[in-house]
Design an enzyme around this catalytic site. Structure first.
Site, PDB file in Angstrom:
ATOM      1  N   PHE A   1       0.785  -1.063   0.094  1.00  0.00           N
ATOM      2  CA  PHE A   1      -0.060  -0.174   0.145  1.00  0.00           C
ATOM      3  C   PHE A   1       0.898   1.355  -0.170  1.00  0.00           C
ATOM      4  O   PHE A   1       1.674   1.466   0.751  1.00  0.00           O
ATOM      5  CB  PHE A   1      -1.240  -0.062   1.270  1.00  0.00           C
ATOM      6  CG  PHE A   1      -1.969   1.187   1.145  1.00  0.00           C
ATOM      7  CD1 PHE A   1      -2.769   1.231   0.289  1.00  0.00           C
ATOM      8  CD2 PHE A   1      -1.873   2.261   2.211  1.00  0.00           C
ATOM      9  CE1 PHE A   1      -3.649   2.257   0.193  1.00  0.00           C
ATOM     10  CE2 PHE A   1      -2.714   3.068   2.258  1.00  0.00           C
ATOM     11  CZ  PHE A   1      -3.831   3.252   1.318  1.00  0.00           C
TER      12      PHE A   1
ATOM     13  N   TYR B   1       1.133   5.297  -0.015  1.00  0.00           N
ATOM     14  CA  TYR B   1       0.369   6.711   0.462  1.00  0.00           C
ATOM     15  C   TYR B   1       1.178   7.962   0.238  1.00  0.00           C
ATOM     16  O   TYR B   1       0.602   8.883   0.717  1.00  0.00           O
ATOM     17  CB  TYR B   1      -0.367   6.421   1.900  1.00  0.00           C
ATOM     18  CG  TYR B   1       0.840   6.083   2.970  1.00  0.00           C
ATOM     19  CD1 TYR B   1       1.235   6.895   3.616  1.00  0.00           C
ATOM     20  CD2 TYR B   1       1.026   4.693   3.314  1.00  0.00           C
ATOM     21  CE1 TYR B   1       2.243   6.805   4.351  1.00  0.00           C
ATOM     22  CE2 TYR B   1       2.179   4.303   4.086  1.00  0.00           C
ATOM     23  CZ  TYR B   1       2.697   5.496   4.895  1.00  0.00           C
ATOM     24  OH  TYR B   1       3.467   4.983   5.769  1.00  0.00           O
TER      25      TYR B   1
ATOM     26  N   SER C   1       5.801   8.508  -0.629  1.00  0.00           N
ATOM     27  CA  SER C   1       6.664   8.520  -1.753  1.00  0.00           C
ATOM     28  C   SER C   1       6.495   7.002  -2.453  1.00  0.00           C
ATOM     29  O   SER C   1       7.240   7.049  -3.743  1.00  0.00           O
ATOM     30  CB  SER C   1       8.087   8.458  -1.016  1.00  0.00           C
ATOM     31  OG  SER C   1       8.395   7.381  -0.141  1.00  0.00           O
TER      32      SER C   1
ATOM     33  N   GLU D   1      12.386   1.536   4.536  1.00  0.00           N
ATOM     34  CA  GLU D   1      10.984   1.795   5.407  1.00  0.00           C
ATOM     35  C   GLU D   1      11.398   1.700   6.874  1.00  0.00           C
ATOM     36  O   GLU D   1      10.980   2.434   7.655  1.00  0.00           O
ATOM     37  CB  GLU D   1      10.037   1.262   5.109  1.00  0.00           C
ATOM     38  CG  GLU D   1       9.197   1.524   3.599  1.00  0.00           C
ATOM     39  CD  GLU D   1       9.143   2.891   3.306  1.00  0.00           C
ATOM     40  OE1 GLU D   1       8.963   3.758   4.205  1.00  0.00           O
ATOM     41  OE2 GLU D   1       9.177   3.348   2.167  1.00  0.00           O
TER      42      GLU D   1
END
Length: 175
Positions: free
Chosen positions: A6, A8, A10, A85
């Site tokens: 998913f 949202y 970059s 991340e």
């Protein structure tokens, strides 16, 4: 097994992995928010920037894009995403339901903010604009991150009034 991610922030404009398909979708229970201080990619420890995160909130929802990972690239994609991340452990990796615009519900790897992490913050929109206008990290100016994300949301037909306001305000601060 099909792997979805998913996007949202970059990941909308710089996924960094092979994408087979993408669909606009909604995730319930989370809001897109500049609630994470960036000390690596868009700021430094001395001058943190801000990046988007999904902040868990009752009755919230976030429109974004479900990205289907190319078959056979799941393991390398997950390793890449974790390196990108989870650099400071402010994000938590979760597999959550996304309701696609096709009517299908899929599970997607998603990165959400850890509200107990030191990088978690809540600033009003003006404070966010002031930080974003001046912050720079190892992946470039915080302004690029904001404008790329806001622009891609517009291209996808996803309305985010806060990001649109921030983008205009930051342009005014930087001119």
């Amino acid at each position: 097994m099909t792997m979805w991610v998913f996007g949202y922030g970059s990941l909308l404009w710089d996924p960094g992995f092979g994408v087979d398909a993408q669909h606009v979708g909604v995730m319930h229970g989370y809001a897109r928010s500049f609630c994470m201080r960036s000390i690596h990619h868009r700021g430094t420890s001395e001058h943190p920037g801000l990046v988007l995160a999904l902040d868990e909130m009752k009755d919230a929802h976030c429109k974004g894009v479900a990205l289907r990972v190319k078959a056979g690239a799941e393991v390398e994609t997950l390793a890449y995403l974790r390196e990108r991340e989870l650099i400071s452990s402010a994000y938590l990796e979760k597999t959550l339901d996304v309701y696609l615009n096709t009517g299908e519900v899929i599970e997607a790897v998603t990165y959400v903010i850890d509200p107990d992490h030191v990088q978690y913050c809540h600033l009003d929109l003006e404070e966010q604009a002031q930080v974003i206008a001046r912050a720079v990290g190892d992946r470039g100016p915080n302004t690029d991150y904001l404008h790329n994300t806001a622009g891609h949301l517009v291209e996808l037909g996803i309305e985010d009034t806060d990001l649109n306001w921030l983008s205009e305000r930051v342009k005014a601060l930087c001119s």
